[in-house]
Design an enzyme around this catalytic site. Structure first.
Site, PDB file in Angstrom:
ATOM      1  N   HIS A 192      72.649  20.615  85.458  1.00  0.00           N
ATOM      2  CA  HIS A 192      73.473  19.464  85.839  1.00  0.00           C
ATOM      3  C   HIS A 192      74.284  19.721  87.104  1.00  0.00           C
ATOM      4  CE1 HIS A 192      72.208  17.111  82.487  1.00  0.00           C
ATOM      5  NE2 HIS A 192      72.658  17.983  81.604  1.00  0.00           N
ATOM      6  N   GLU A 206      72.956  14.040  91.670  1.00  0.00           N
ATOM      7  CA  GLU A 206      73.958  13.705  90.662  1.00  0.00           C
ATOM      8  C   GLU A 206      74.601  12.396  91.104  1.00  0.00           C
ATOM      9  OE1 GLU A 206      74.217  15.238  87.912  1.00  0.00           O
ATOM     10  OE2 GLU A 206      72.983  16.982  88.423  1.00  0.00           O
ATOM     11  N   ASP A 233      67.008  16.979  93.619  1.00  0.00           N
ATOM     12  CA  ASP A 233      67.664  16.348  92.471  1.00  0.00           C
ATOM     13  C   ASP A 233      68.973  15.744  92.973  1.00  0.00           C
ATOM     14  OD1 ASP A 233      67.774  15.868  89.504  1.00  0.00           O
ATOM     15  OD2 ASP A 233      69.657  16.942  89.772  1.00  0.00           O
TER      16      ASP A 233
END
Length: 728
Positions: free
Chosen positions: A683, A544, A542
């Protein structure tokens, strides 16, 4: 769909009946004659609202029926499918009384099944207590070992390693971190494939010569010395792992070699220390030679001039001779004490000379293959029982290099190998018919770096022979009309009946909490698309970012990833790195992930991070949630960094839409709730990657039930999903 059609047909018939009834009433109450036309029109106008209300009511009823008795059962079926593999999850409440009763019954059955499973689980836990104790013992043993231990299958895939191996093989000479070692990764990312292949061939050759039956159940080991890509020098002890993948070891007459164990010693520091010590000793020796020669010469001059006064002559001669004797004694002691260390900078191995010749002959023929007419290799005058102390792999490479160069440049069709005893040394000859080479050419062959296909070799043949404490030269015999390269090498004491390190295959000794199941599959035996999903290795990742618009200049500011090997989440093998962006962070993105410019200051740029992440992802399938978004950011960095991510990609968002097409949302939190996966570290790149990995593992059995079992089937099913149309 069939129920929706039936419901629509019922509404249509209901409206048709209403219209027919109204028309019949109007016609029945209308008097004969035309005077009633106006009254009929008035009645029709008044009845239009009634018809509209009836139509709206019918549509509302249709929607309610669809929601209560069509969509709700489909949602219940999906919830049950997601609930069955897990414990503690229940079906939710439903408005329709019939469905609510069915949901309560399903929850009762789930509770009953969990009670039975708890009883079985308790028995399993009791049985596993001893296994856990063995696991703890093995873990403590592996952690305390001062040597690195790596276990691989025959394809070179890593099945087990200890912390010492992680420190030595995943760290460069300057302390930088590399991503070369991990479960399911290839050991050839650390070691030269040819070195490992040569050692495996030696083990298999020894096993084939051991005969059959019990003799083949126990096989010796081999040693070699090699350097890693990070510049470290390791001495390796390789032992075979024996077994039959399809049968119990006790039932096998002849066990197969299914893998190997590497026990590694880092001799980099020792080698450097020896080199420094050698330089000191060499300078001592060179420094003593001059004064020693001068003193001896002076002593001889004194002795040669008898006219010198007797008293002076005696005193001077005694002083010179005493000094010369002291210097000579010092020199001889240093030379004797360190003569072996001066030459033995490379750790050598003891090997049968006949085995070296056999391996060399096979290596020459295998290297040439079908490119040109085969080069015949014959062995002659091989003295039995003669053992050498050499770097066998490097020596094999040197002999093969000379033989193939003879064929390429002089069209030699046959070479011969011989090994005989010459005093306390061994004499190894590589000969061929003809005298087509002059001494200058032969010397250049011995001094030039050997060119190995695909590599930039720095060693010459002379370097290899010198490493083995030997000497090599070119020679011609005009009488026999042949030429040869002759190597003189030190001999070793034959091991005779000395006990050798052995490893026997014993049932039940494998610690199952490591990844030994990988012995059963081969990474090179099938095309990746046709491999079962359960057998693939995955990197779940993932990112950010500074914003949500990669094409408008937003950049990656954090990459997090973890790995799945053999259907297990390897939480301790993770990648977590902040990245310093070249653009400003949008306020909206900071509110989501909490990463500010102050936190990112001093972090490496994307140019330094992506190569490391690419190495971490090697030989795996990429998995992400809404992966198209993350992949777009990576693709936009290809030109700048030169790093291309060409691995297959699976998306849990698309897979969720395949498994649960009737769910209202496929956000990560919603999918995690359906599967009972706790959401921690939301997140953050690594936190989201771990949640995605756990979700993906729970999806695998559900996909298999749908018939989606291979990577090709998963990609084709994902492409058919309506979610696959989203572009970034």
């Amino acid at each position: 769909m069939r129920k929706r059609l039936l419901a629509g047909l019922a509404v249509f018939l209901f409206m048709l009946a209403v219209v027919a009834s109204v028309a019949a009433l109007l016609l029945a109450g209308e008097p004969d004659g035309g005077a009633g036309g106006g009254a009929l029109a008035d009645r029709l106008v008044k009845l239009i609202p009634v018809l509209l209300i009836a139509s709206g009511t019918a549509c509302w009823v249709l929607v309610r029926i669809d929601a209560l008795y069509i969509q709700a059962p489909l949602r219940m079926a999906e919830q049950l499918a997601a609930t069955l593999p897990h414990t503690g999850l229940r079906v939710g409440r439903y408005e329709a009384p019939e469905l609510e009763q069915l949901a309560q019954t399903a929850n009762q059955l789930l509770a009953q099944r969990e009670a039975e499973h708890d009883d079985v689980a308790e028995r399993v836990r009791a049985t596993q207590a001893s296994l856990e104790e063995e696991r703890s013992r093995l873990s403590a043993l592996m952690a305390d070992l001062s040597q690195s231990v790596v276990v691989c299958n025959l394809d070179g895939r890593v099945l087990l390693y200890n912390q010492r191996a992680k420190q030595e093989l995943a760290t460069g000479p300057n302390g930088e971190k590399t991503e070369s070692l991990g479960l399911g990764r290839s050991i050839y990312g650390v070691f030269d494939r040819a070195v490992i292949g040569y050692a495996i061939a030696r083990l298999q050759q020894a096993r084939s010569e051991a005969g059959s039956g019990q003799a083949r159940r126990v096989v010796g080991s081999t040693h070699f010395v090699t350097g890693t890509a990070t510049g470290r020098l390791l001495r390796a002890h390789m032992s075979p792992v024996l077994g039959d993948p399809g049968r119990h070891p006790a039932e096998c007459e002849a066990l197969q070699m299914t893998g190997f164990v590497l026990v590694l010693d880092d001799v980099t520091t020792t080698n450097e220390r020896h080199t420094r010590r050698d330089a000191v000793i060499q300078s001592l020796i060179e420094g003593c030679r001059g004064p020693l020669g001068s003193v001896r010469a002076a002593a001889e001059m004194v002795c040669d001039f008898p006219d010198m006064l007797s008293e002076q002559k005696d005193r001077f001669m005694r002083a010179i001779r005493d000094e010369a004797t002291a210097l000579s004694t010092q020199f001889e002691q240093a030379a004797r004490a360190f003569s072996n260390d001066l030459r033995e900078r490379w750790v050598l191995e003891e090997i049968s000379g006949a085995e070296i010749l056999l391996a060399t002959a096979g290596g020459i023929q295998e290297e040439r293959g079908g490119e040109r007419p085969p080069l015949a290799v014959k062995t002659e005058h091989v003295e039995k029982g003669l053992w050498l102390r050499v770097d066998s792999f490097a020596l094999l490479q040197a002999l093969r290099y000379l033989a193939l160069r003879l064929q390429d440049e002089y069209q030699i069709r046959e070479v011969r190998l011989s090994l005989t005893r010459s005093g306390h040394l061994a004499q190894l000859d590589l000969s061929w018919p003809g005298t087509f080479m002059n001494n200058e050419t032969a010397m250049s062959w011995l001094q030039d770096p050997m060119k190995v296909p695909g590599k930039a070799a720095s060693l010459s043949v002379s370097d290899v022979i010198e490493r083995c404490n030997g000497d090599i030269w070119f020679q011609r015999e005009r009488v026999s009309h042949r030429a040869f390269f002759r190597s003189v090498l030190p001999m070793a004491v034959a091991p005779g009946n000395l006990p050798m390190p052995m490893i026997a295959a014993t049932a039940g000794e494998r610690p199952e909490f490591y990844d030994f199941d990988l012995f059963g599959w081969s990474a090179s035996s099938h095309e990746l698309d046709d491999r079962p999903l359960s057998e693939l290795a995955y990197t779940v990742f993932d990112t950010e970012t500074t914003g949500l618009h990669p094409s408008q200049g937003d950049e990656i500011i954090q990459i997090g990833a973890t790995r799945i090997v053999n259907r297990r989440l390897l939480r301790y093998e993770c990648f977590d790195q902040l990245v310093k962006p070249q653009v400003r962070l949008s306020p909206g993105s900071i509110e989501v992930h909490g990463l500010t410019r102050e936190l990112l200051a001093g972090q490496p740029s994307i140019d330094a991070v992506l190569p490391r992440f690419h190495a971490f992802c090697a030989d795996t399938v990429l998995v992400g949630h809404n992966a198209a978004f993350d992949m777009r950011f990576l693709q936009l960095q290809e030109k700048r960094t030169g790093v291309r991510f060409e691995q297959p990609v699976l998306d849990t968002l698309l897979l969720s839409s395949i498994l649960h097409p009737n769910q209202a949302t496929h956000q990560l939190e919603a999918i995690a709730e359906r599967f009972g996966v706790p959401v921690l570290g939301r997140h953050t790149a690594l936190g989201d990657a771990i949640v995605t990995a756990e979700i993906f593992l729970k999806m695998l059995p559900l996909l298999a039930e749908m018939g989606v079992k291979t990577l090709r089937q998963a990609r084709e099913a994902s492409q058919r999903s309506y979610q696959a149309r989203i572009r970034y």
